[in-house]
Design a protein around this motif. Structure first.
Motif, short mmCIF file in Angstrom:
data_model
loop_
_atom_site.label_atom_id
_atom_site.label_comp_id
_atom_site.label_asym_id
_atom_site.label_seq_id
_atom_site.Cartn_x
_atom_site.Cartn_y
_atom_site.Cartn_z
N ILE A 214 -53.03 -29.36 24.93
CA ILE A 214 -52.72 -29.43 23.51
C ILE A 214 -51.37 -30.11 23.31
O ILE A 214 -50.53 -30.13 24.21
CB ILE A 214 -52.71 -28.02 22.88
N SER A 215 -51.18 -30.64 22.14
CA SER A 215 -49.93 -31.33 21.83
C SER A 215 -48.90 -30.34 21.30
O SER A 215 -49.22 -29.50 20.44
CB SER A 215 -50.19 -32.42 20.78
N THR A 216 -47.69 -30.43 21.80
CA THR A 216 -46.57 -29.60 21.32
C THR A 216 -45.32 -30.44 21.24
O THR A 216 -45.23 -31.52 21.83
CB THR A 216 -46.31 -28.42 22.28
N PHE A 217 -44.34 -29.94 20.51
CA PHE A 217 -43.01 -30.56 20.47
C PHE A 217 -42.15 -29.98 21.59
O PHE A 217 -42.28 -28.80 21.94
CB PHE A 217 -42.31 -30.28 19.14
N SER A 218 -41.28 -30.80 22.12
CA SER A 218 -40.21 -30.26 22.97
C SER A 218 -39.18 -29.60 22.06
O SER A 218 -39.18 -29.81 20.83
CB SER A 218 -39.55 -31.39 23.76
N ALA A 219 -38.30 -28.81 22.63
CA ALA A 219 -37.25 -28.17 21.82
C ALA A 219 -36.39 -29.21 21.14
O ALA A 219 -36.00 -29.07 19.97
CB ALA A 219 -36.41 -27.25 22.70
N ALA A 220 -36.11 -30.30 21.86
CA ALA A 220 -35.27 -31.36 21.31
C ALA A 220 -35.93 -32.03 20.12
O ALA A 220 -35.29 -32.31 19.10
CB ALA A 220 -34.94 -32.38 22.39
N LYS A 221 -37.25 -32.30 20.25
CA LYS A 221 -37.94 -32.97 19.15
C LYS A 221 -38.12 -32.03 17.96
O LYS A 221 -38.05 -32.46 16.79
CB LYS A 221 -39.29 -33.49 19.61
N LYS A 319 -45.51 -38.77 5.36
CA LYS A 319 -44.49 -39.67 5.89
C LYS A 319 -43.84 -39.10 7.14
O LYS A 319 -43.60 -39.82 8.12
CB LYS A 319 -43.42 -39.92 4.81
N ILE A 320 -43.55 -37.80 7.10
CA ILE A 320 -42.94 -37.15 8.27
C ILE A 320 -43.91 -37.16 9.45
O ILE A 320 -43.51 -37.36 10.60
CB ILE A 320 -42.52 -35.71 7.92
N ALA A 321 -45.19 -36.96 9.16
CA ALA A 321 -46.21 -36.96 10.22
C ALA A 321 -46.23 -38.30 10.95
O ALA A 321 -46.35 -38.36 12.18
CB ALA A 321 -47.58 -36.65 9.63
N LYS A 322 -46.10 -39.37 10.19
CA LYS A 322 -46.10 -40.70 10.79
C LYS A 322 -44.85 -40.93 11.63
O LYS A 322 -44.91 -41.52 12.72
CB LYS A 322 -46.20 -41.75 9.68
N ALA A 323 -43.71 -40.45 11.15
CA ALA A 323 -42.45 -40.67 11.87
C ALA A 323 -42.31 -39.79 13.10
O ALA A 323 -41.71 -40.21 14.11
CB ALA A 323 -41.27 -40.43 10.91
N PHE A 324 -42.89 -38.58 13.08
CA PHE A 324 -42.68 -37.62 14.17
C PHE A 324 -43.97 -37.30 14.95
O PHE A 324 -43.97 -36.38 15.76
CB PHE A 324 -42.10 -36.31 13.61
N GLU A 325 -45.03 -38.08 14.70
CA GLU A 325 -46.32 -37.80 15.36
C GLU A 325 -46.72 -36.35 15.13
O GLU A 325 -47.06 -35.61 16.05
CB GLU A 325 -46.25 -38.12 16.86
N LEU A 326 -46.67 -35.99 13.86
CA LEU A 326 -46.93 -34.61 13.46
C LEU A 326 -48.43 -34.42 13.26
O LEU A 326 -48.95 -34.61 12.16
CB LEU A 326 -46.16 -34.30 12.17
N SER A 327 -49.14 -34.09 14.33
CA SER A 327 -50.57 -33.88 14.23
C SER A 327 -50.87 -32.57 13.51
O SER A 327 -49.97 -31.79 13.19
CB SER A 327 -51.21 -33.89 15.62
N HIS A 328 -52.15 -32.31 13.29
CA HIS A 328 -52.59 -31.23 12.40
C HIS A 328 -51.93 -29.88 12.71
O HIS A 328 -51.34 -29.24 11.84
CB HIS A 328 -54.11 -31.09 12.49
#
Length: 397
Positions: A214-221, A319-328
């Motif tokens: 699954i996709s997750t963010f790192s702490a930094a991101k 817009k944020i989803a596009k900039a940060f690869e913010l999937s569902h």
């Protein structure tokens, strides 16, 4: 073999009236008939000759009220059953007892609203969730668009297989479509709109289950995301992102739990977010412990001043989803994986996230290190609690 020959001749009766006589033998039996016209006599001669041929071939001649077409159909049926262990009457009785013609040739455009109304009632009775209801309506709308002018009874297995394969879907998508339409057709069958459910001839795909990454963010991101959100329009989008990222609340802006979460359910003093059955996707209540960093964000951006769902959120989120690869569900996935890494408790993670332990173990175990989880939970707002904005917040369009 007996030979049956018939002749037609002129015959004068005793009273002087002229008749036409058919004379001959039908397998040893003398036949003699008089007719007023030669045409009638010829017709009878032809009938007798046919009877003679039928007897020669083992065929029977008997008076009947059946038409020629009905007789031919009866002969066909008996020929089909000649090797069967039971008589025709047995199979007829079985068909009469079990077969039902559709009561109404219900058009698909009329049947779907009746079905979705029933599903609306199930939703009101807490039997199905809002996402499930929306998925049912969406797929049936697609079905109606593909078959705009047919009756329910015209949805054959061949047609349905073609519909399920539209757009070359993945096997899971195919099975999902099949499941929704199957339930609808079962409903239709119970209402008498179908004499037979075609779904029995539509196969489902067997899917080999495997652990998915699954996709997750790192702490930094995750920190970079929150810094960006905090900088937008006075931070008015912070509560939404903070609750989804640091509490794992389902974030969908169409059917997600976040839409139904009311500010009074977030209790900072008790340190609890109360997800009621009405809010929960799975209709089961749960309580989420507010971690210290989430408490700091909600104190800096209190819910009595900053709505959870502010105006224009969907547009900004896109817009944020596009900039940060913010999937569902990436924010929720990040919360769960960081929680498991920090507390090493699959059971507690399942309780707070509203998942089963099997799902937590399958998808979230050992995805993050404890060090990264500590860094994630240390993400704090730049603005402190009670700090006043130097400028008024912009009015949403």
């Amino acid at each position: 073999m007996n030979q049956s020959l018939f002749t037609v001749g002129r015959f004068e009766n005793r009273n002087g009236v002229i008749s036409w006589r058919v004379d001959g033998y039908l397998h040893g039996v003398r036949i003699r008939k008089n007719f007023k016209s030669r045409e009638e006599a010829i017709a009878e001669k032809a009938t007798l000759e046919i009877n003679a041929l039928q007897i020669e071939a083992g065929m029977q001649s008997a008076p009947t009220f059946l038409s020629e077409v009905q007789l031919r159909e009866a002969e066909t049926v008996f020929n089909r059953l000649k090797d069967s262990p039971r008589p025709l009457s047995f199979y007829l009785d079985f068909a009469l007892a079990n077969y039902r013609e559709p009561e109404t040739q219900k058009r698909l455009s009329a049947a779907i609203p009746i079905y979705t109304e029933a599903k609306d009632h199930e939703f009101q009775q807490d039997q199905i969730s809002a996402p499930q209801l929306e998925r049912i309506k969406r797929d049936l709308k697609r079905l109606l668009k593909h078959f705009p002018s047919v009756t329910v009874a015209e949805l054959t297995a061949e047609r349905l297989i073609g519909f399920f394969n539209l757009g070359k879907p993945k096997l899971k998508t195919y099975n999902n479509r099949r499941g929704i339409v199957s339930t609808f057709l079962k409903f239709s069958f119970q209402r008498g709109w179908l004499s037979e459910n075609p779904m029995t001839k539509v196969p489902s795909h067997r899917i080999r289950r495997k652990r998915e990454a699954i996709s997750t963010f790192s702490a930094a991101k995750a920190e970079k995301l929150m810094r960006h959100v905090e900088s937008l329009e006075g931070g008015r989008f912070v509560p939404y992102f903070a609750l989804c990222l640091f509490a794992g609340i389902r974030p969908c802006l169409r059917t997600g739990e976040i839409l139904r979460l009311k500010p009074e359910l977030v209790n900072l003093e008790a340190g609890i977010i109360n997800i009621t059955a009405e809010v929960s996707k799975v209709r089961e209540p749960r309580k989420i412990t507010i971690q210290p960093n989430l408490a700091a964000w909600l104190k800096a951006y209190p819910l009595d001043k900053f709505p959870i769902i502010p105006a224009n959120l969907q547009h900004v989120r896109a817009k944020i989803a596009k900039a940060f690869e913010l999937s569902h569900d990436i924010m929720r996935h990040t919360f769960i994986s960081m929680f498991v890494a920090k507390f090493r408790s699959i059971g507690e993670a399942a309780i707070q996230a509203g998942n089963s332990e099997a799902i937590i173990r399958k998808h979230y175990l050992d995805m993050k290190s404890q060090t990264e989880a500590e860094a994630f939970n240390a993400i704090m707002p730049k603005k402190t609690a009670g700090e006043q904005e130097s400028k008024a917040l912009p009015v949403a369009a």
